[in-house]
Scaffold this active site. Structure first.
Site, PDB file in Angstrom:
ATOM      1  N   CYS A 101      -0.943  13.532 -15.409  1.00 20.38           N
ATOM      2  CA  CYS A 101      -0.790  12.714 -16.555  1.00 20.38           C
ATOM      3  C   CYS A 101       0.018  11.668 -16.090  1.00 20.38           C
ATOM      4  CB  CYS A 101       0.342  13.435 -17.582  1.00 20.38           C
ATOM      5  SG  CYS A 101      -0.489  14.433 -18.243  1.00 20.38           S
TER       6      CYS A 101
ATOM      7  N   ALA B 108       2.015  20.800 -26.578  1.00 22.61           N
ATOM      8  CA  ALA B 108       1.156  20.669 -27.086  1.00 22.61           C
ATOM      9  C   ALA B 108       0.388  20.940 -26.284  1.00 22.61           C
ATOM     10  CB  ALA B 108      -0.161  19.765 -28.342  1.00 22.61           C
TER      11      ALA B 108
ATOM     12  N   ARG C 127       0.547  -0.922  -0.004  1.00 19.69           N
ATOM     13  CA  ARG C 127      -0.532   0.030   0.260  1.00 19.69           C
ATOM     14  C   ARG C 127       0.924   1.651  -0.566  1.00 19.69           C
ATOM     15  NH1 ARG C 127      -4.041  -1.765   4.239  1.00 19.69           N
ATOM     16  NH2 ARG C 127      -5.231  -3.848   3.676  1.00 19.69           N
TER      17      ARG C 127
END
Length: 281
Positions: free
Chosen positions: A163, A280, A144
């Protein structure tokens, strides 16, 4: 960096055509993985120059828990001068975000904020990074040991949804490894930066937990090449890689929050010239 170059070539040759929010089409592959053993050297890209100082400054900024783009400029350039741009400037100045910003350079509840100040349902701040380091030291067999940046309840409060969404640590045979899942992977511009950033994080956490750095495992979701990067990718794939450099950390730093730019060096880093391309946004 053969793993990266092989993945880049695979996406170029096998990617499917996709539309996306930026308006620039991509060639994309869904679901890939790369593994980097730190014993082989530090995985800094050599077929073009890596923006190493930007890698280091951004990671220190995340560790600090900041959401202030001008603070990132301060770490990198030692000044908050507005003329000094960072890799986050475009996001801070984006038309869709500026009306939401609370101050100049505000990026909202992005990576570092989630790492260090995740909000519980009761409004309590949770320092996920400190908890992970504590678990590595006190409960190293745990499954965990995770730090999560993808906070679904706060995505609208971020200039850019994460991201690289979450990462997990793994301890075995006195070695520390790190796996990161990245949902959106700009193979030409972003991924080499992400490889270096999380490999650096692995090495820093290994040092402060008295472990040896093992593997960085990079899991890619939507791995893509933008159409306006294709010629640059072809140029990069023609180049022969140099041997990997060596990472040097100040051995006296035993607290993850104590690192500064000057405590982190990349030795014997040889690289081909930069290849310019537009990001971009």
């Amino acid at each position: 960096m053969k793993q990266y170059l092989d993945a880049l070539k695979y996406v170029l040759e096998n990617g499917i055509e996709k539309e996306n929010r930026t308006g620039i089409k991509t060639k994309a592959v869904f679901g890939m993985q790369m593994r980097f053993n730190m014993e082989d050297g530090f995985p800094a890209m050599t077929t073009k120059k890596l923006a190493w100082n930007s890698v280091v400054s951004e990671l220190l900024w995340f560790i600090e828990g900041s959401n202030d783009e001008r603070r990132l400029a301060e770490i990198l350039y030692k000044t908050r001068d507005q003329s000094k741009k960072t890799i986050w400037t475009a996001n801070a100045e984006a038309d869709y975000w500026k009306p939401k910003a609370k101050f100049e350079g505000d990026l909202g509840r992005i990576y570092g904020v989630q790492w260090r100040k995740w909000k519980s349902p009761e409004g309590k701040g949770i320092d996920q990074l400190a908890n992970a380091i504590k678990m590595i030291k006190e409960d190293p067999t745990s499954r965990r040991i995770i730090v999560n940046a993808w906070n679904a309840g706060e995505l609208e409060q971020m200039a850019l949804p994460p991201c690289h969404a979450f990462f997990q640590f793994f301890v075995a045979e006195k070695k520390l490894s790190l796996l990161m899942y990245q949902r959106s992977c700009d193979m030409f511009l972003g991924v080499p930066f992400n490889i270096a950033s999380y490999s650096l994080l692995l090495n820093i956490v290994a040092q402060v937990t008295n472990l040896k750095a093992g593997e960085f495992v990079h899991t890619l979701g939507d791995a893509h090449i933008y159409h306006n990067h294709i010629e640059q990718v072809k140029e990069q794939l023609k180049r022969k890689p140099f041997p990997l450099p060596t990472l040097k950390l100040n051995p006296n730093i035993k607290n993850i929050y104590g690192f500064k730019m000057e405590d982190i060096e990349l030795l014997n880093y040889h690289y081909h010239p930069p290849i310019k391309a537009e990001m971009a946004v």
